[in-house]
Write a protein that holds these residues in place. Structure first.
Motif, PDB file in Angstrom:
ATOM      1  N   PRO A 274      -9.899  -2.205   8.703  1.00  0.00           N
ATOM      2  CA  PRO A 274     -10.710  -3.330   8.199  1.00  0.00           C
ATOM      3  C   PRO A 274     -10.151  -4.703   8.582  1.00  0.00           C
ATOM      4  N   MET A 275      -8.828  -4.836   8.616  1.00  0.00           N
ATOM      5  CA  MET A 275      -8.254  -6.140   8.962  1.00  0.00           C
ATOM      6  C   MET A 275      -8.413  -6.430  10.452  1.00  0.00           C
TER       7      MET A 275
ATOM      8  N   ARG B  36      -6.493   3.411   7.601  1.00  0.00           N
ATOM      9  CA  ARG B  36      -7.894   3.361   7.182  1.00  0.00           C
ATOM     10  C   ARG B  36      -8.165   2.178   6.245  1.00  0.00           C
ATOM     11  N   LEU B  37      -7.215   1.910   5.349  1.00  0.00           N
ATOM     12  CA  LEU B  37      -7.470   0.900   4.315  1.00  0.00           C
ATOM     13  C   LEU B  37      -7.021  -0.499   4.709  1.00  0.00           C
ATOM     14  N   ILE B  38      -6.083  -0.615   5.644  1.00  0.00           N
ATOM     15  CA  ILE B  38      -5.635  -1.947   6.039  1.00  0.00           C
ATOM     16  C   ILE B  38      -5.891  -2.220   7.517  1.00  0.00           C
TER      17      ILE B  38
ATOM     18  N   SER C 193      -3.891   6.716   5.455  1.00  0.00           N
ATOM     19  CA  SER C 193      -4.551   5.838   4.493  1.00  0.00           C
ATOM     20  C   SER C 193      -4.258   4.370   4.800  1.00  0.00           C
TER      21      SER C 193
ATOM     22  N   ALA D 116       0.032   5.212  -0.480  1.00  0.00           N
ATOM     23  CA  ALA D 116      -0.682   5.567   0.742  1.00  0.00           C
ATOM     24  C   ALA D 116       0.247   6.146   1.792  1.00  0.00           C
TER      25      ALA D 116
ATOM     26  N   LEU E 161       0.822  -1.210   0.000  1.00  0.00           N
ATOM     27  CA  LEU E 161       0.000   0.000   0.000  1.00  0.00           C
ATOM     28  C   LEU E 161       0.857   1.262   0.000  1.00  0.00           C
ATOM     29  N   ARG E 162       2.028   1.177   0.650  1.00  0.00           N
ATOM     30  CA  ARG E 162       2.933   2.336   0.607  1.00  0.00           C
ATOM     31  C   ARG E 162       3.350   2.603  -0.831  1.00  0.00           C
TER      32      ARG E 162
END
Lengths: 335, 272
Positions: free
Chosen positions: B189-190, B184-186, B181, B177, B172-173
């Motif tokens: 949710p994980m 928020r994105l990993i 981010s 991100a 994601l980096r």
């Protein structure tokens, strides 16, 4: 696409053992460079340095001619395919592919178009709504690739992308990758320990050993004139015979080791000029050819002959002089 | 199939410690079924339900927020991380009655260290009876509960964080991100299954809170910390009304079951 260059890059994790030692290399725009080496030779670290996941201790990394040493991974504009694929498990295929575009604030219709074009190119159109857990290994690999493609980055970095696929799929994907990158005219750094991948995919191959660049050149160049004993032993399968120089009748003080590839060893039934008798130890059929292991006085030599050639007992072996590679005590090529 | 006999000791144990009391309570509730309509007009019950819900929601919300912060801190690499992780768990390892007793002393109006510190800092002019005033007594039991069980939430969330593969963050980096981010994105949710798990455990525990309140305030002042469990206890042992007590117990248990079922749906691993 853009060129990628490394200038005297070194990296150590503990400040003592270098993982990457003074590596300089260039990947011209649109070329594929494979970084090949045994496990632990620093090839993945090299890729991570270019991606910005690691910071180089010394040296300079250039992408498109600009130094990127001080840039975050997100500002380097390279795409990476991980060995594990690193797909986001809680996102479906479409979301996985579009994350990078969303993070770059590209408009929704443009994202849709680019995601679908990448997905179509890799045959993923029917899988867009699936989660990674519901994909096969080959499909996951293609999603990882699509995620990189959709970015239209300056360069692709691939870290052993085929190593988790079975043999059949690996061979097919290898060919597909080659075609794909040719179509895209992509700049690619491809890390692998598989010499067949390196030989078939690349414009050039860089051999890494203990963090240092051992040799870099076109695949056949490496095969035909290995610059070091290590490269000679690493490239080519079955492996090159590497013998004490004296064993093949070389008494040059500068030459320590002599190498000859199994396919270059001549095997005769009758003694002739410059032949020596050797006992047959082992026969390994490889398909069209068979690999013989021959021995005399504790020296073993392997030779490739046609499968149909009858062999038995004692054979007479000749090492053609123009096929012999010679290396000095430091392992460097002497001619 | 015949190997099922090896389950007998464990089965017998469960029947004794779970099955029998449960059956007994259900039976008592059935015999007290006539008092079911009483619940509707019971002002004390309504008040204790309000207190219990407010206590549970506030303490669990605070524990989740603090637990997430601590888990993120303890997941980051730093020197002495192993020690920090061990120390953080200490409050949770204490028996509730013991730590509640300690808090009672800490918050004591005459001898309490809390008043002493506030006085010295000049934040208050005179000692405050924290556990004796309605508005501060409630805050005190929330504080003590947060102090004790944040480590538990931290532990579950830390385990959740550790199960997130590092290469997702790296991917994601490279995908572009920044830190927020990535969170928020990993991370979030994980972490969902772990959060749902912590939430379920903690809500069930908090809704049934007894020992902490019993030792710290005894339900007072003015019923401001009087929870459902305390009311059940009083019905059974003070008012000698086991039938009504059992009716409330069963109603309460079924409500908690329903809540747990809803939460466990949120716990489903979305990766599957």
């Amino acid at each position: 696409m853009a060129s990628v260059s490394l200038r005297n890059v070194s990296k150590s994790y503990d400040g003592k053992t270098p993982v990457v030692r003074d590596v300089s290399l260039d990947v011209p725009d649109g070329q594929i460079l494979t970084v090949l080496g045994p496990s632990g030779c620093g090839k993945s670290t090299l890729l991570r340095l270019i991606a910005g996941l690691e910071t180089a201790d010394t040296g300079e990394i250039l992408i498109g001619g600009e130094s990127v040493n001080d840039r975050d991974p997100k500002d380097r504009d390279v795409a990476m395919v991980f060995q594990s694929y690193a797909l986001y498990p809680h996102m479906n295929v479409r979301e996985n592919i579009s994350v990078a575009l969303k993070l770059r604030h590209i408009s929704a219709p443009a994202i849709r178009e680019r995601v679908e074009s990448a997905a179509a190119r890799l045959g993923l159109m029917d899988l867009l709504d699936r989660r990674p857990a519901h994909l096969s290994g080959g499909q996951r690999q293609r999603v990882a690739l699509a995620r990189a493609l959709v970015r239209q980055p300056k360069a692709f970095l691939l870290d052993e992308p085929l190593s988790n696929l079975d043999a059949v799929l690996r061979e097919r994907t290898r060919a597909e990758l080659r075609l794909l990158f040719r179509d895209l005219q992509a700049t690619v750094l491809y890390v692998t320990h598989d010499q067949i991948e390196a030989m078939t995919l690349s414009d050039r191959v860089a051999i890494l050993r203990q963090g240092g660049l051992e040799q870099m050149g076109a695949p056949l160049e490496l095969y035909q004139s290995p610059a070091t004993e290590f490269v000679a032993g690493f490239i080519g399968s079955p492996r090159m015979n590497l013998l004490e120089a004296a064993c093949i009748g070389r008494f040059d003080p500068h030459v320590k080791t002599a190498g000859i590839r199994p396919e270059d060893v001549q095997v005769l039934d009758q003694p002739g000029a410059d032949t020596r008798p050797m006992a047959l130890r082992l026969i390994e059929p490889l398909g069209a050819q068979k690999l013989l292991t021959l021995a005399i006085d504790g020296v073993e030599v392997r030779a490739l002959v046609a499968l149909t050639r009858p062999v038995s007992g004692t054979l007479h072996v000749r090492f053609p002089a123009d096929r012999i590679h010679t290396f000095d005590a430091e392992g460097r090529r002497t001619d | 199939m015949k190997n099922h006999r090896y389950l007998l000791p464990a089965g017998a144990f469960l029947v004794c410690v779970l099955g029998f009391p449960l059956a007994h309570t259900l039976w008592t509730a059935v015999s007290g079924a006539a008092s079911v309509p009483r619940m509707a007009g019971d002002e004390i019950l309504a008040q204790s339900v309000r207190v219990t819900l407010a206590f549970s929601l506030m303490s669990v919300a605070l524990e989740l927020a603090l637990g997430l912060v601590f888990a993120l801190l303890l997941n980051a690499p730093f020197r002495g991380r192993g020690w920090a992780r061990a120390i953080v768990i200490l409050p949770w390892a204490l028996p509730t009655a013991v730590m509640a007793m300690s808090w009672r002393w800490i918050l004591n109006d005459t001898y309490g260290v809390f008043n002493d510190v506030l006085l010295r800092l000049g934040l208050i002019d005179a000692p405050v009876a924290w556990l004796g005033r309605p508005e501060t007594a409630f805050a005190s039991i929330v504080l003590a509960d947060v102090w004790k069980t944040t480590p538990f939430v931290t532990l579950i969330l830390l385990a959740g964080l550790q199960s997130i593969p590092k290469d997702l963050y790296e991917a994601l980096r490279i995908d572009g991100a920044g830190a927020w981010s990535r969170f928020r994105l990993i991370t979030l949710p994980m972490l969902r299954p772990a959060i749902a798990l912590a939430l379920t455990f903690r809500l069930i525990q908090a809704l049934g809170v007894f020992d902490l309140v019993w030792v710290l305030t005894g339900g007072g002042p003015a019923g401001r910390t009087y929870t459902v469990s305390l009311y059940i206890y009083d019905n059974l042992f003070r008012y000698q009304d086991p039938g009504y007590g059992a009716v409330i117990t069963v109603t309460f248990m079924l409500s908690v079951f329903a809540l747990a079922a809803v939460l466990s749906m949120g716990m489903q691993d979305r990766r599957a």
